[in-house]
Design a protein around this motif. Structure first.
Motif, PDB file in Angstrom:
ATOM      1  N   LYS A 161      -4.415  -2.790   2.299  1.00  0.00           N
ATOM      2  CA  LYS A 161      -3.057  -3.320   2.207  1.00  0.00           C
ATOM      3  C   LYS A 161      -2.071  -2.230   1.794  1.00  0.00           C
ATOM      4  O   LYS A 161      -0.960  -2.151   2.329  1.00  0.00           O
ATOM      5  CB  LYS A 161      -3.029  -4.467   1.196  1.00  0.00           C
ATOM      6  N   LYS A 162      -2.490  -1.383   0.861  1.00  0.00           N
ATOM      7  CA  LYS A 162      -1.621  -0.292   0.419  1.00  0.00           C
ATOM      8  C   LYS A 162      -1.352   0.680   1.568  1.00  0.00           C
ATOM      9  O   LYS A 162      -0.213   1.118   1.783  1.00  0.00           O
ATOM     10  CB  LYS A 162      -2.267   0.445  -0.744  1.00  0.00           C
ATOM     11  N   THR A 163      -2.400   0.998   2.336  1.00  0.00           N
ATOM     12  CA  THR A 163      -2.248   1.909   3.471  1.00  0.00           C
ATOM     13  C   THR A 163      -1.322   1.310   4.526  1.00  0.00           C
ATOM     14  O   THR A 163      -0.437   1.988   5.061  1.00  0.00           O
ATOM     15  CB  THR A 163      -3.619   2.218   4.098  1.00  0.00           C
ATOM     16  N   TRP A 164      -1.530   0.019   4.821  1.00  0.00           N
ATOM     17  CA  TRP A 164      -0.698  -0.659   5.816  1.00  0.00           C
ATOM     18  C   TRP A 164       0.765  -0.702   5.370  1.00  0.00           C
ATOM     19  O   TRP A 164       1.688  -0.452   6.160  1.00  0.00           O
ATOM     20  CB  TRP A 164      -1.208  -2.078   6.045  1.00  0.00           C
ATOM     21  N   ALA A 175       7.286   3.451   6.234  1.00  0.00           N
ATOM     22  CA  ALA A 175       7.742   4.668   6.923  1.00  0.00           C
ATOM     23  C   ALA A 175       8.245   4.334   8.327  1.00  0.00           C
ATOM     24  O   ALA A 175       9.278   4.864   8.779  1.00  0.00           O
ATOM     25  CB  ALA A 175       6.594   5.678   6.998  1.00  0.00           C
ATOM     26  N   GLN A 176       7.536   3.449   9.004  1.00  0.00           N
ATOM     27  CA  GLN A 176       7.942   3.026  10.348  1.00  0.00           C
ATOM     28  C   GLN A 176       9.276   2.292  10.297  1.00  0.00           C
ATOM     29  O   GLN A 176      10.157   2.512  11.146  1.00  0.00           O
ATOM     30  CB  GLN A 176       6.854   2.124  10.936  1.00  0.00           C
ATOM     31  N   ALA A 196      12.252   4.737   9.543  1.00  0.00           N
ATOM     32  CA  ALA A 196      12.585   5.552  10.719  1.00  0.00           C
ATOM     33  C   ALA A 196      13.352   4.725  11.747  1.00  0.00           C
ATOM     34  O   ALA A 196      14.313   5.196  12.364  1.00  0.00           O
ATOM     35  CB  ALA A 196      11.312   6.128  11.330  1.00  0.00           C
ATOM     36  N   ALA A 197      12.935   3.472  11.907  1.00  0.00           N
ATOM     37  CA  ALA A 197      13.606   2.604  12.873  1.00  0.00           C
ATOM     38  C   ALA A 197      15.025   2.279  12.435  1.00  0.00           C
ATOM     39  O   ALA A 197      15.963   2.286  13.245  1.00  0.00           O
ATOM     40  CB  ALA A 197      12.806   1.318  13.059  1.00  0.00           C
ATOM     41  N   LEU A 198      15.229   2.014  11.138  1.00  0.00           N
ATOM     42  CA  LEU A 198      16.569   1.679  10.653  1.00  0.00           C
ATOM     43  C   LEU A 198      17.521   2.855  10.784  1.00  0.00           C
ATOM     44  O   LEU A 198      18.712   2.679  11.071  1.00  0.00           O
ATOM     45  CB  LEU A 198      16.492   1.228   9.189  1.00  0.00           C
TER      46      LEU A 198
END
Length: 252
Positions: free
Chosen positions: A124-127, A133-134, A137-139
């Protein structure tokens, strides 16, 4: 010793076993254990009717309810024991199902939803880290296409707390935020505010609930309500990311 299959005068099939002299030539039959006794036709196992599994499961549930009701209304030792025994049988059945379920998941990764949305602490932490980060970057990339209408009221306590939060999101990602005052009052975080002249209703917002956020697509000219009420910055960013970068149902 030999086994011989023969048809008698009565048309019945007889299986003879044993010595050929005693069993075949002298035809001594069952007296010398030359013929195997024929099974009783009535003793042959009857084929079970093909009852649908859903019907069988419903019958089990109904029986469990009946035994429970009987044990409560007539709490004799026999009734309570009958309910406990049948309930335990169904608990064992459920435990077996759960065990087979998890084994099937382990052996078939295409069935394992936790590979897409982990539930253990490390996964869960990795996800979450990757998703954040995703999202960020999108915002940063959508600020040229999307803007936000922020509806507030000068007498709204939640708006006083929420305004600096929206200002921070705007400054972080370079996203244009247009503050619109419902009651005509000012906003310290957005000194260049507008007074509502029908924008709230035009954006498809219901009532006069504030604070309220609307994402506006400058390409399609379509508004997308983000939500009402006080929200943390992460929640605002998550909602904008969901509305602009994910398909409905893709994360559930």
């Amino acid at each position: 010793m030999a086994e011989v299959i023969d048809e008698g005068d009565d048309g019945l099939i007889r299986v003879q076993q044993g010595d050929d002299f005693y069993c075949r030539e002298r035809n001594l039959g069952q007296w010398f254990y030359c013929e195997k006794p024929k099974p009783d036709p009535d003793s042959s196992p009857q084929s079970q009717p093909n009852i649908p599994a859903a019907v069988r499961l419903k019958a089990i549930s109904e029986k469990l309810d009946e035994l429970k009701a009987r044990a409560i209304l007539e709490p004799t030792t026999q009734n309570v024991q009958a309910y406990i025994a049948f309930q335990r049988e169904q608990l064992d059945r459920a435990s077996n199902f759960a065990d087979v379920w998890r084994r099937a998941i382990w052996q078939n990764p295409e069935l394992d939803y936790t590979l897409e949305r982990p539930i253990n602490a490390l996964g869960k932490k990795t996800w979450t880290t990757h998703r954040t980060a995703q999202r960020d970057a999108a915002l940063a990339a959508i600020s040229q296409r999307y803007g936000v209408f922020y509806f507030y009221s000068s007498g709204c306590a939640a708006c006083e707390v929420f305004s600096p939060i929206i200002r921070g999101v705007s400054d972080r990602f370079g996203m244009t935020v247009m503050a619109v005052s419902i009651d005509g009052g000012p906003n310290a975080a957005f000194p260049n505010y507008l007074i509502d002249t029908g924008q709230f209703q035009a954006m498809g917002m219901a009532g006069k609930q504030v604070p309220a956020l609307v994402l506006f697509d400058t390409v399609t000219k379509q508004p997308m309500p983000i939500g009402y009420g006080l929200m943390a910055a992460d929640e605002v960013m998550d909602r904008i990311f969901t509305l602009t970068n994910t398909e409905p149902g893709s994360e559930f």
